[in-house]
Design an enzyme around this catalytic site. Structure first.
Site, PDB file in Angstrom:
ATOM      1  N   ARG A 137      -1.694  22.429 -13.572  1.00 54.77           N
ATOM      2  CA  ARG A 137      -0.714  21.422 -13.978  1.00 54.77           C
ATOM      3  C   ARG A 137      -0.929  21.001 -15.432  1.00 54.77           C
ATOM      4  O   ARG A 137       0.016  20.575 -16.096  1.00 54.77           O
ATOM      5  CB  ARG A 137      -0.769  20.208 -13.044  1.00 54.77           C
ATOM      6  CG  ARG A 137       0.322  19.196 -13.357  1.00 54.77           C
ATOM      7  CD  ARG A 137       0.537  18.172 -12.273  1.00 54.77           C
ATOM      8  NE  ARG A 137       1.550  17.219 -12.687  1.00 54.77           N
ATOM      9  CZ  ARG A 137       2.160  16.370 -11.894  1.00 54.77           C
ATOM     10  NH1 ARG A 137       1.859  16.361 -10.610  1.00 54.77           N
ATOM     11  NH2 ARG A 137       3.069  15.540 -12.358  1.00 54.77           N
TER      12      ARG A 137
ATOM     13  N   HIS B 165       0.363  13.585 -28.883  1.00 53.93           N
ATOM     14  CA  HIS B 165      -0.243  12.280 -28.559  1.00 53.93           C
ATOM     15  C   HIS B 165      -0.942  11.698 -29.776  1.00 53.93           C
ATOM     16  O   HIS B 165      -0.859  10.488 -30.022  1.00 53.93           O
ATOM     17  CB  HIS B 165      -1.224  12.413 -27.385  1.00 53.93           C
ATOM     18  CG  HIS B 165      -0.521  12.610 -26.071  1.00 53.93           C
ATOM     19  ND1 HIS B 165      -1.097  13.258 -25.008  1.00 53.93           N
ATOM     20  CD2 HIS B 165       0.718  12.259 -25.664  1.00 53.93           C
ATOM     21  CE1 HIS B 165      -0.232  13.290 -23.991  1.00 53.93           C
ATOM     22  NE2 HIS B 165       0.873  12.690 -24.373  1.00 53.93           N
TER      23      HIS B 165
ATOM     24  N   ASN C 297       1.144  20.188 -20.334  1.00 44.66           N
ATOM     25  CA  ASN C 297       0.844  19.409 -21.542  1.00 44.66           C
ATOM     26  C   ASN C 297       0.888  20.277 -22.799  1.00 44.66           C
ATOM     27  O   ASN C 297       0.344  19.885 -23.838  1.00 44.66           O
ATOM     28  CB  ASN C 297      -0.535  18.737 -21.424  1.00 44.66           C
ATOM     29  CG  ASN C 297      -0.543  17.715 -20.304  1.00 44.66           C
ATOM     30  OD1 ASN C 297       0.475  17.084 -20.040  1.00 44.66           O
ATOM     31  ND2 ASN C 297      -1.666  17.585 -19.630  1.00 44.66           N
TER      32      ASN C 297
ATOM     33  N   LYS D 185       3.860  11.666 -11.052  1.00 51.03           N
ATOM     34  CA  LYS D 185       2.974  10.877 -11.925  1.00 51.03           C
ATOM     35  C   LYS D 185       3.641   9.542 -12.205  1.00 51.03           C
ATOM     36  O   LYS D 185       4.818   9.491 -12.593  1.00 51.03           O
ATOM     37  CB  LYS D 185       2.733  11.599 -13.251  1.00 51.03           C
ATOM     38  CG  LYS D 185       1.638  12.636 -13.191  1.00 51.03           C
ATOM     39  CD  LYS D 185       1.276  13.110 -14.594  1.00 51.03           C
ATOM     40  CE  LYS D 185       0.201  14.170 -14.556  1.00 51.03           C
ATOM     41  NZ  LYS D 185      -0.068  14.734 -15.892  1.00 51.03           N
TER      42      LYS D 185
ATOM     43  N   GLU E  98      -3.412  17.812 -10.849  1.00 51.94           N
ATOM     44  CA  GLU E  98      -3.857  18.294 -12.157  1.00 51.94           C
ATOM     45  C   GLU E  98      -5.339  18.643 -12.197  1.00 51.94           C
ATOM     46  O   GLU E  98      -6.078  18.227 -13.097  1.00 51.94           O
ATOM     47  CB  GLU E  98      -3.505  17.277 -13.259  1.00 51.94           C
ATOM     48  CG  GLU E  98      -3.456  17.936 -14.630  1.00 51.94           C
ATOM     49  CD  GLU E  98      -2.832  17.066 -15.717  1.00 51.94           C
ATOM     50  OE1 GLU E  98      -1.748  16.508 -15.489  1.00 51.94           O
ATOM     51  OE2 GLU E  98      -3.445  16.961 -16.780  1.00 51.94           O
TER      52      GLU E  98
ATOM     53  N   GLU F  85      10.665  18.635 -24.811  1.00 51.27           N
ATOM     54  CA  GLU F  85      10.000  18.933 -23.531  1.00 51.27           C
ATOM     55  C   GLU F  85      10.574  20.218 -22.938  1.00 51.27           C
ATOM     56  O   GLU F  85       9.864  21.011 -22.337  1.00 51.27           O
ATOM     57  CB  GLU F  85      10.179  17.792 -22.523  1.00 51.27           C
ATOM     58  CG  GLU F  85       9.337  16.555 -22.784  1.00 51.27           C
ATOM     59  CD  GLU F  85       7.837  16.734 -22.518  1.00 51.27           C
ATOM     60  OE1 GLU F  85       7.420  17.748 -21.922  1.00 51.27           O
ATOM     61  OE2 GLU F  85       7.073  15.842 -22.939  1.00 51.27           O
TER      62      GLU F  85
ATOM     63  N   HIS G 232       1.153  18.832 -26.316  1.00 59.24           N
ATOM     64  CA  HIS G 232       0.973  17.385 -26.216  1.00 59.24           C
ATOM     65  C   HIS G 232      -0.264  16.846 -26.925  1.00 59.24           C
ATOM     66  O   HIS G 232      -0.346  15.644 -27.160  1.00 59.24           O
ATOM     67  CB  HIS G 232       0.953  16.942 -24.750  1.00 59.24           C
ATOM     68  CG  HIS G 232       2.332  16.903 -24.137  1.00 59.24           C
ATOM     69  ND1 HIS G 232       3.131  18.012 -24.034  1.00 59.24           N
ATOM     70  CD2 HIS G 232       3.050  15.877 -23.608  1.00 59.24           C
ATOM     71  CE1 HIS G 232       4.277  17.683 -23.459  1.00 59.24           C
ATOM     72  NE2 HIS G 232       4.259  16.397 -23.195  1.00 59.24           N
TER      73      HIS G 232
ATOM     74  N   LYS H 202       8.673  23.322 -12.994  1.00 63.51           N
ATOM     75  CA  LYS H 202       7.735  22.211 -12.792  1.00 63.51           C
ATOM     76  C   LYS H 202       7.386  22.063 -11.312  1.00 63.51           C
ATOM     77  O   LYS H 202       6.218  21.816 -10.967  1.00 63.51           O
ATOM     78  CB  LYS H 202       8.295  20.895 -13.361  1.00 63.51           C
ATOM     79  CG  LYS H 202       7.301  19.767 -13.156  1.00 63.51           C
ATOM     80  CD  LYS H 202       7.397  18.616 -14.106  1.00 63.51           C
ATOM     81  CE  LYS H 202       6.247  17.637 -13.821  1.00 63.51           C
ATOM     82  NZ  LYS H 202       6.277  16.446 -14.643  1.00 63.51           N
TER      83      LYS H 202
ATOM     84  N   ARG I  96       0.816  -1.230   0.000  1.00 61.22           N
ATOM     85  CA  ARG I  96       0.000   0.000   0.000  1.00 61.22           C
ATOM     86  C   ARG I  96       0.846   1.274   0.000  1.00 61.22           C
ATOM     87  O   ARG I  96       0.409   2.334   0.450  1.00 61.22           O
ATOM     88  CB  ARG I  96      -0.980   0.022   1.179  1.00 61.22           C
ATOM     89  CG  ARG I  96      -1.947  -1.144   1.157  1.00 61.22           C
ATOM     90  CD  ARG I  96      -3.094  -0.962   2.117  1.00 61.22           C
ATOM     91  NE  ARG I  96      -4.012  -2.077   1.998  1.00 61.22           N
ATOM     92  CZ  ARG I  96      -3.885  -3.233   2.628  1.00 61.22           C
ATOM     93  NH1 ARG I  96      -2.885  -3.416   3.453  1.00 61.22           N
ATOM     94  NH2 ARG I  96      -4.767  -4.192   2.444  1.00 61.22           N
TER      95      ARG I  96
ATOM     96  N   HIS J 105       9.166  11.101 -28.570  1.00 59.63           N
ATOM     97  CA  HIS J 105       8.151  11.889 -27.867  1.00 59.63           C
ATOM     98  C   HIS J 105       8.444  13.397 -27.950  1.00 59.63           C
ATOM     99  O   HIS J 105       7.571  14.199 -28.297  1.00 59.63           O
ATOM    100  CB  HIS J 105       8.054  11.444 -26.405  1.00 59.63           C
ATOM    101  CG  HIS J 105       7.062  12.237 -25.611  1.00 59.63           C
ATOM    102  ND1 HIS J 105       5.707  12.192 -25.853  1.00 59.63           N
ATOM    103  CD2 HIS J 105       7.226  13.140 -24.593  1.00 59.63           C
ATOM    104  CE1 HIS J 105       5.076  13.006 -25.017  1.00 59.63           C
ATOM    105  NE2 HIS J 105       5.974  13.592 -24.250  1.00 59.63           N
TER     106      HIS J 105
HETATM  107  N1  GLY Z   1       4.324  15.379 -17.619  1.00 63.52           N
HETATM  108  C1  GLY Z   1       3.314  16.274 -17.209  1.00 63.52           C
HETATM  109  C2  GLY Z   1       3.075  16.253 -15.728  1.00 63.52           C
HETATM  110  O1  GLY Z   1       3.867  15.733 -14.990  1.00 63.52           O
HETATM  111  O2  GLY Z   1       2.090  16.765 -15.288  1.00 63.52           O
END
Ligand code: GLY
Length: 332
Positions: A216, A227, A220, A132, A212, A174, A223, A202, A110, A239
């Site tokens: 946040r 994508h 993107n 993430k 997000e 990026e 993106h 960031k 957990r 990418h």
């Molecule tokens: N890669 C985008 C984020 O971490 O929110």
């Protein structure tokens, strides 16, 4: 060495950036850890020194490692090694490794502590920062995952020197997005300062909106088209290269909507050119197929939603007119 912090209250963590940063590893291991599971991939060849009992677990190569069965196997080896909730998982590699190691850590017992040592530029300035984690399923990328913040991140810029040129340049895709998130002048900094500046941007965004709910999503930028090009699958694009094309597209859409002027559009082109990134659609790109894929985007709840530049900087813009999106794609 540059030391930063991702400020998340009791879950705040340090990020160390610089040449030979991996030497800082032992000093960042949280108190009470008695065993370490290093998780990496073939060909990465970066190891971290520790006096604690440890094992190295090799994931399958490439994006194929981002699946639930791999996470299950990883949890089994953690159990067989006797890892407890007080111990530590360390992901050493690119975004695939830190996503999988982070996700396994988020669910094993957990939740067990994880640290990341990203070995790609993309990993250092994006994937390993902000918590993430996740894996893919046939229905989509990163559809299963968790927000699970690491206990620390080590960004060794020496490691980036041995990246293949195209992999390094892909990371620049990026990096380019940070120019439009308050990182004007990034291209004038040394590599170490540039990586640290992106992480700081960031970290501030993640601190303001960890899960997000709003801002946040600005990370993107570029993106949505990226994508779509990646899902389409038939293009030879990394990418970061797809993100670069997506940034150029988003700038053209913002310009067509009257949100930015010629000078700001030209600044997008300048930044992408500085890093030697592509700015046009790949040969053979089917505009109707891309439009269809836009409709499948996770943000497409209120019509087609894009992160677009504007007078106050980037923002999430719902209901972007389909005609504008299609016209700009056709012109590209
Ligand atoms: N890669 C985008 C984020 O971490 O929110």
């Amino acid at each position: 060495m540059i030391r930063l912090e991702v400020p998340l209250g009791s879950r705040s963590y340090p990020v160390v950036v610089g040449a030979s940063a991996i030497c800082e590893f032992e000093s960042l291991v949280p108190d009470g850890v008695s065993r370490i599971a290093f998780v990496t991939q073939p060909g990465i060849n970066v190891s971290l020194e520790t006096e604690l009992p440890s094992r190295v677990h090799m994931l399958p190569d490439g994006e194929a490692a981002k699946k639930l069965s791999v996470v299950e196997e990883l949890c089994s080896v953690f159990a067989n090694d006797g890892l407890t909730r007080r111990d530590l998982v360390v992901g050493i590699g690119g975004g695939v490794v830190t996503d999988v190691a982070g996700f396994a850590a988020s669910i094993y017992h957990r939740g067990i502590q994880v640290m990341h040592a990203p070995t790609t530029l993309l990993g250092q300035i994006d994937a390993a920062i902000g918590g993430k984690t996740g894996v893919n399923i046939p229905e989509g990328k990163n559809l299963i995952g968790a927000f699970w913040q690491p206990s620390g991140v080590i960004c060794d810029t020496d490691v980036l020197m041995s990246l293949p040129e195209r992999e390094f340049r892909s990371g620049m895709g990026e990096l380019a997005k940070y120019h439009f998130l308050g990182g004007e002048g990034l291209d004038e900094l040394s590599l170490e300062e540039r990586v640290a500046a992106c992480i700081q941007i960031k970290a501030d965004i993640v601190a303001a909106d960890e899960r997000e709910g709003s801002s946040r999503a600005l990370l993107n930028y570029g993106h949505t088209l990226a994508h779509a090009l990646e899902i389409e699958g038939s293009f030879d694009l990394r990418h970061g290269e797809a993100v670069a094309i997506g940034i150029q597209y988003a700038a053209l859409v913002a310009h067509a909507m009257g949100r930015i002027d010629e000078a700001r559009l030209a600044e997008h082109g300048r930044v992408l050119d500085v890093y030697g990134l592509p700015r046009s659609l790949p040969d053979g790109c089917d505009v109707d197929r891309v439009m269809e894929l836009f409709g499948r985007d996770k943000k497409a709840i209120n019509g087609l939603t894009f992160v677009l530049d504007g007078p106050d900087g980037l923002s999430v813009v719902p209901d972007v007119p389909e005609k504008t999106l299609k016209d700009v794609l056709t012109q590209m």
